[in-house]
Design a protein around this motif. Sequence first.
Motif, short mmCIF file in Angstrom:
data_model
loop_
_atom_site.label_atom_id
_atom_site.label_comp_id
_atom_site.label_asym_id
_atom_site.label_seq_id
_atom_site.Cartn_x
_atom_site.Cartn_y
_atom_site.Cartn_z
N LYS A 2 60.50 50.44 54.18
CA LYS A 2 61.14 49.58 53.18
C LYS A 2 60.34 49.70 51.88
O LYS A 2 59.11 49.81 51.91
N GLU A 4 59.57 48.36 47.81
CA GLU A 4 59.66 47.31 46.80
C GLU A 4 59.15 47.87 45.48
O GLU A 4 58.19 48.64 45.47
N LEU A 35 65.85 50.60 42.44
CA LEU A 35 66.09 51.24 43.73
C LEU A 35 67.57 51.49 43.93
O LEU A 35 68.40 50.61 43.66
N ASP A 38 66.74 50.31 49.32
CA ASP A 38 65.38 49.84 49.62
C ASP A 38 64.93 50.25 51.02
O ASP A 38 63.80 50.01 51.41
N GLU A 39 65.84 50.90 51.78
CA GLU A 39 65.50 51.41 53.10
C GLU A 39 66.01 52.83 53.24
O GLU A 39 67.07 53.08 53.82
#
Length: 65
Positions: A2, A4, A35, A38-39
């Motif tokens: 993940k 940030e 982004l 985000d994954e």
Amino acid sequence: MKIEIDQDKCVGAGQCVFAAMDVFDQRDSDGIAVLLTDEPTEEHWEGVREAAAVCPAAAITLHEN
């Protein structure tokens, strides 16, 4: 994994986009990183790690599971 981005730290250098353009983009108004996901999928992990490593502001945080 993940991701940030601390947009307050981001200086808009764009190194993250060069490293992983399928995961990162920049706002048109000020160049701050955003982004696209985000994954990211595993195929993008290497580029994402590189993006975090080369970020001049250390604005990218990775959470690896």
